[in-house]
Motif scaffolding. Sequence first.
Motif, PDB file in Angstrom:
ATOM      1  N   ALA A 133      42.035  42.248  -9.385  1.00 20.27           N
ATOM      2  CA  ALA A 133      41.197  41.410 -10.236  1.00 20.27           C
ATOM      3  C   ALA A 133      40.946  42.144 -11.551  1.00 20.27           C
ATOM      4  O   ALA A 133      40.655  43.345 -11.562  1.00 20.27           O
ATOM      5  N   GLU A 134      41.066  41.419 -12.650  1.00 19.89           N
ATOM      6  CA  GLU A 134      40.918  42.029 -13.975  1.00 19.89           C
ATOM      7  C   GLU A 134      39.567  42.709 -14.148  1.00 19.89           C
ATOM      8  O   GLU A 134      39.456  43.723 -14.843  1.00 19.89           O
ATOM      9  N   GLN A 135      38.525  42.153 -13.523  1.00 20.98           N
ATOM     10  CA  GLN A 135      37.181  42.699 -13.692  1.00 20.98           C
ATOM     11  C   GLN A 135      36.861  43.828 -12.713  1.00 20.98           C
ATOM     12  O   GLN A 135      35.742  44.344 -12.704  1.00 20.98           O
ATOM     13  N   ALA A 136      37.837  44.196 -11.895  1.00 19.90           N
ATOM     14  CA  ALA A 136      37.645  45.319 -10.974  1.00 19.90           C
ATOM     15  C   ALA A 136      38.970  46.058 -10.814  1.00 19.90           C
ATOM     16  O   ALA A 136      39.416  46.336  -9.710  1.00 19.90           O
ATOM     17  N   ALA A 137      39.586  46.368 -11.935  1.00 23.41           N
ATOM     18  CA  ALA A 137      40.926  46.960 -11.931  1.00 23.41           C
ATOM     19  C   ALA A 137      40.848  48.475 -12.124  1.00 23.41           C
ATOM     20  O   ALA A 137      40.899  48.983 -13.242  1.00 23.41           O
ATOM     21  N   ALA A 138      40.756  49.194 -11.016  1.00 22.70           N
ATOM     22  CA  ALA A 138      40.690  50.657 -11.085  1.00 22.70           C
ATOM     23  C   ALA A 138      42.073  51.301 -11.086  1.00 22.70           C
ATOM     24  O   ALA A 138      42.219  52.454 -11.509  1.00 22.70           O
ATOM     25  N   TRP A 139      43.080  50.587 -10.617  1.00 14.55           N
ATOM     26  CA  TRP A 139      44.396  51.198 -10.497  1.00 14.55           C
ATOM     27  C   TRP A 139      45.112  51.452 -11.828  1.00 14.55           C
ATOM     28  O   TRP A 139      45.684  52.532 -12.003  1.00 14.55           O
ATOM     29  N   PRO A 140      45.140  50.533 -12.780  1.00 11.87           N
ATOM     30  CA  PRO A 140      45.845  50.821 -14.038  1.00 11.87           C
ATOM     31  C   PRO A 140      45.366  52.103 -14.732  1.00 11.87           C
ATOM     32  O   PRO A 140      46.191  52.955 -15.074  1.00 11.87           O
ATOM     33  N   PRO A 141      44.052  52.302 -14.940  1.00 11.64           N
ATOM     34  CA  PRO A 141      43.631  53.557 -15.568  1.00 11.64           C
ATOM     35  C   PRO A 141      43.875  54.781 -14.683  1.00 11.64           C
ATOM     36  O   PRO A 141      44.150  55.875 -15.178  1.00 11.64           O
ATOM     37  N   SER A 142      43.791  54.598 -13.369  1.00  8.11           N
ATOM     38  CA  SER A 142      44.027  55.715 -12.457  1.00  8.11           C
ATOM     39  C   SER A 142      45.485  56.161 -12.489  1.00  8.11           C
ATOM     40  O   SER A 142      45.793  57.360 -12.529  1.00  8.11           O
TER      41      SER A 142
END
Length: 205
Positions: A29-38
């Motif tokens: 979900a765009e509003q809970a996207a921890a994976w791209p920055p990680s």
Amino acid sequence: PAGGGGLIGGIAAAVKALRPEVRVIGVQAEQAAAWPPSLAAGTPVRLADTRTMADGIAVAEPGSVPFAHVTAFVDEMVTVREQTLSRALLLCLERMKLVVEPAGVAAVAGLLERPDLLVSPTVAVLSGGNIDPLLLLQLMTLRSVCLALRLKSARFSHRLRDPVVSFSKLKMTTNRQSSTRLWKNWLPRKSFNLRRNSENGFSRI
């Protein structure tokens, strides 16, 4: 669906062991996207806020153990908007008769938002049906309202030859009384009413 990373990490590891040519794509979900920055940082990064209807994947920080599997085996991680999650949920409900929670339908939302990813054969993992009945009711009610407005708009558009037309030049296929009634029924109640005017046909009250 990608939350803490356990589900997608395990699937990716198994798939790559058997069919290394298969692409594995995670959806958040765009509003809970921890994976791209990680993934960009090379280490789990914690989010300050994770407000999304997809509470099953609203994880503030990826798990340290699945992080290695996701980094090694997942080919791409995409994000989807809340509106697309809603569309995917209703699509599964209406077309496939499947009750799937917002987190569980993330893969379908990913295909709706990124149709370029749809290369046959494609498998979308549906991972849960624990949906809040109130949320489902709200989405279905909103869907019904949108359909009703679309039908009224289509009926109105059919009556007009030119969609950009002033009230003074409005020409309806029926008499003026029924035309006034159509306008009153089609427009929101809090907008304005119409009355007949001998000079130009209609005017605002």
